[in-house]
Design an enzyme around this catalytic site. Structure first.
Site, PDB file in Angstrom:
ATOM      1  N   HIS A 257      -1.324   7.050   2.344  1.00 41.37           N
ATOM      2  CA  HIS A 257      -0.047   6.392   2.611  1.00 41.37           C
ATOM      3  C   HIS A 257       0.966   6.674   1.501  1.00 41.37           C
ATOM      4  CE1 HIS A 257      -0.757   3.397  -0.539  1.00 41.37           C
ATOM      5  NE2 HIS A 257      -2.012   3.385  -0.116  1.00 41.37           N
TER       6      HIS A 257
ATOM      7  N   GLU B  98      -8.638   0.551   2.958  1.00 42.06           N
ATOM      8  CA  GLU B  98      -8.944   0.734   1.541  1.00 42.06           C
ATOM      9  C   GLU B  98     -10.148  -0.121   1.171  1.00 42.06           C
ATOM     10  OE1 GLU B  98      -9.427   2.356  -1.055  1.00 42.06           O
ATOM     11  OE2 GLU B  98      -7.355   2.673  -1.716  1.00 42.06           O
TER      12      GLU B  98
END
Length: 196
Positions: free
Chosen positions: A9, A83
């Site tokens: 990202h 994550e």
């Protein structure tokens, strides 16, 4: 053979503030939004036939410019590409965590597979990410928009590095692209916590 395009990202607000994010966090900063647009332009050079993404805000905002540039794209949201969970460290600055838990931070820096903040270990992350990767091998070229931790453990698994081997790999930069060519995924050894 599957070509796996792992896009981290763009810069988030917490990235810019040097805060741990894990499965918490914010959307993109202005810089991160520009990175996402640049990544979308670059990704047009690939013949992508599937898109998979983490469900966290910083990932969905990174993916949006790419989706806006295509006529119709189905996106498979898969929480396994989230994550690593850093538990109580989420939202705290690196400096604050080190001031309060220097022994834990130092142990992690030495390569010990610790569940930071009571969250996940890298071995746990590696197992769930590799399972997710195995589920998309029916495509030729897959874009996975995800996070730094999943990219590191996927690369370590593809390289057949032993448990903890992901710590030898530099963390990917925001909006960097890591390309893996995978064949015979079922033959890869994905170490678990018991292998350490």
């Amino acid at each position: 053979m599957t070509e796996l395009l792992l896009l981290r990202h763009g810069e988030s607000l917490w990235n810019a503030e040097h805060r741990y994010q894990g499965q918490q966090g914010t959307g993109l900063s202005a810089r991160g939004r520009q990175q996402a647009k640049d990544a979308a332009d670059y990704l047009r050079t690939y013949a992508i036939d599937a898109v998979v993404a983490s469900d966290l805000q910083r990932v969905t905002e990174t993916l949006q410019p790419y989706l806006d540039s295509r006529d119709h794209v189905d996106v498979r949201i898969d929480r396994r590409w989230r994550e690593i969970d850093v538990g109580s460290w989420g939202g705290r600055t690196f400096t604050d965590v080190y001031a309060e838990e220097p022994d834990v931070v130092d142990a992690f820096a030495r390569g010990e597979d610790i569940a930071r903040g009571g969250g996940e270990t890298f071995s746990q992350l590696r197992a769930r990410v590799w399972e997710a990767a195995r589920d998309i091998t029916d495509f030729k070229c897959v874009l996975v928009v995800t996070h730094g931790g999943p990219i590191r453990v996927a690369a370590a698994s593809a390289l057949r590095l032993s448990a903890g081997g992901e710590m030898a790999l530099d963390p990917p930069c925001n909006c960097s692209l890591t390309v893996l060519h995978l064949d015979g995924l079922t033959s890869y050894n994905v170490p678990t916590g018991t292998d350490r």
